[in-house]
Design an enzyme around this catalytic site. Sequence first.
Site, short mmCIF file in Angstrom:
data_model
loop_
_atom_site.label_atom_id
_atom_site.label_comp_id
_atom_site.label_asym_id
_atom_site.label_seq_id
_atom_site.Cartn_x
_atom_site.Cartn_y
_atom_site.Cartn_z
CB CYS A 60 -0.89 -0.02 1.24
SG CYS A 60 -1.86 1.47 1.43
NE ARG A 126 -13.00 -0.07 -0.01
CZ ARG A 126 -13.67 -0.90 -0.82
NH1 ARG A 126 -14.93 -0.68 -1.10
NH2 ARG A 126 -13.06 -1.93 -1.36
CD GLU A 144 -5.65 10.57 4.97
OE1 GLU A 144 -6.65 9.96 4.55
OE2 GLU A 144 -4.62 10.74 4.30
CE1 TYR A 191 -4.78 1.71 -5.61
CE2 TYR A 191 -3.16 3.49 -5.75
CZ TYR A 191 -3.55 2.25 -5.26
OH TYR A 191 -2.71 1.56 -4.42
#
Length: 320
Positions: A60, A126, A144, A191
């Site tokens: 990630c 999520r 975050e 993305y």
Amino acid sequence: MLVNGVWQSKWDPVQKKDEQGRFIRQTSSFRDTVPSDRVNAVKHRDVESLGVKLYVALICPWATRTLIARSLFGLEELIPVSIVEPQLSDFGWKFGAFPGSTPAVDEQVEFIHQLYTASDAEFTGRATVPVLWDSINGQIINNESADILRIFNSDLRPIHNSEIDLYPEAQQTKIDQFNERIYNSLNNGVYRAGFASSQEAYEEAYMDVFNTLDWLESHLEGRRFVVGDQLTEVDIRLFVTLVRFDPAYFSLFKTSRQRIADYPKLSAYLDRLLQIPAFAKNTSVSHIKAGYYSIAALNPNGIVPAGPELSWYRYLKEFN
Ligand SMILES: N[C@@H](CCC(=O)N[C@@H](CS)C(=O)NCC(=O)O)C(=O)O
């Protein structure tokens, strides 16, 4: 994902879309910081532990931002890390045997979504990484990555007293502007290209990605870092995308006009950053490839490409 605190077995591993097929990323919901009394207690050596832990995935890019900052500030001993496997399971991120991940037996939870329901029994959304976790109260402090970077840089400064300042006061307006442009069109732009469900949305994102890379290529002429002559959070946020580009995004997300390796200035910049241990040690090409190519919506047979061979892999050898 979770709905009212219950894990949904039928969930879409791909995030939301708008009516034109454009990818939309969920906004983060836990936005707190490490309690200042704990920072002071560690600073004055009243306690040894900050009682804070970081949950990440090495695939990630957002989680990797926080790992790089943790290493740069020498917080590795103070803030332990748990690493999930690179593939999203039917129950979301989980611990397990994939090399370089934390074995499930070493963890109090099996899945990341359990951290979310422990923090909010009715959580809907999520269950993303990174998670900055309060191990004393058993709650998420912050999920975050942009905030976590600033927490490490500023709120934990009394503990690390680092010479590095990733968000120096004199440059803050500039940094915010670079962050915004690079986030929308590049970090999230790849993305948006990869998960677009219409030709139009894909092409719009593709243009954004390469316009931004072209602009950065000329911006880096004669510069070591993106803002001023010092390493800032802009470099960390740009790096995590650049380092994933050739091994994953170029083919999986169809951002294939050219590779980062075909941009001389961006390649030299990537090499420069990879010579800083905090950047190289938190880059795992095996997690990046295994993770991205496991996205069934984009790669149904889960074949992980054997290539590419990239010259910068040499900087990782020492750490992998
Ligand atoms: N706003 C978050 C975004 C984090 C994020 O989207 N993480 C992805 C992995 S790269 C995730 O955990 N996805 C799981 C999911 O969407 O279910 C941040 O920057 O910290």
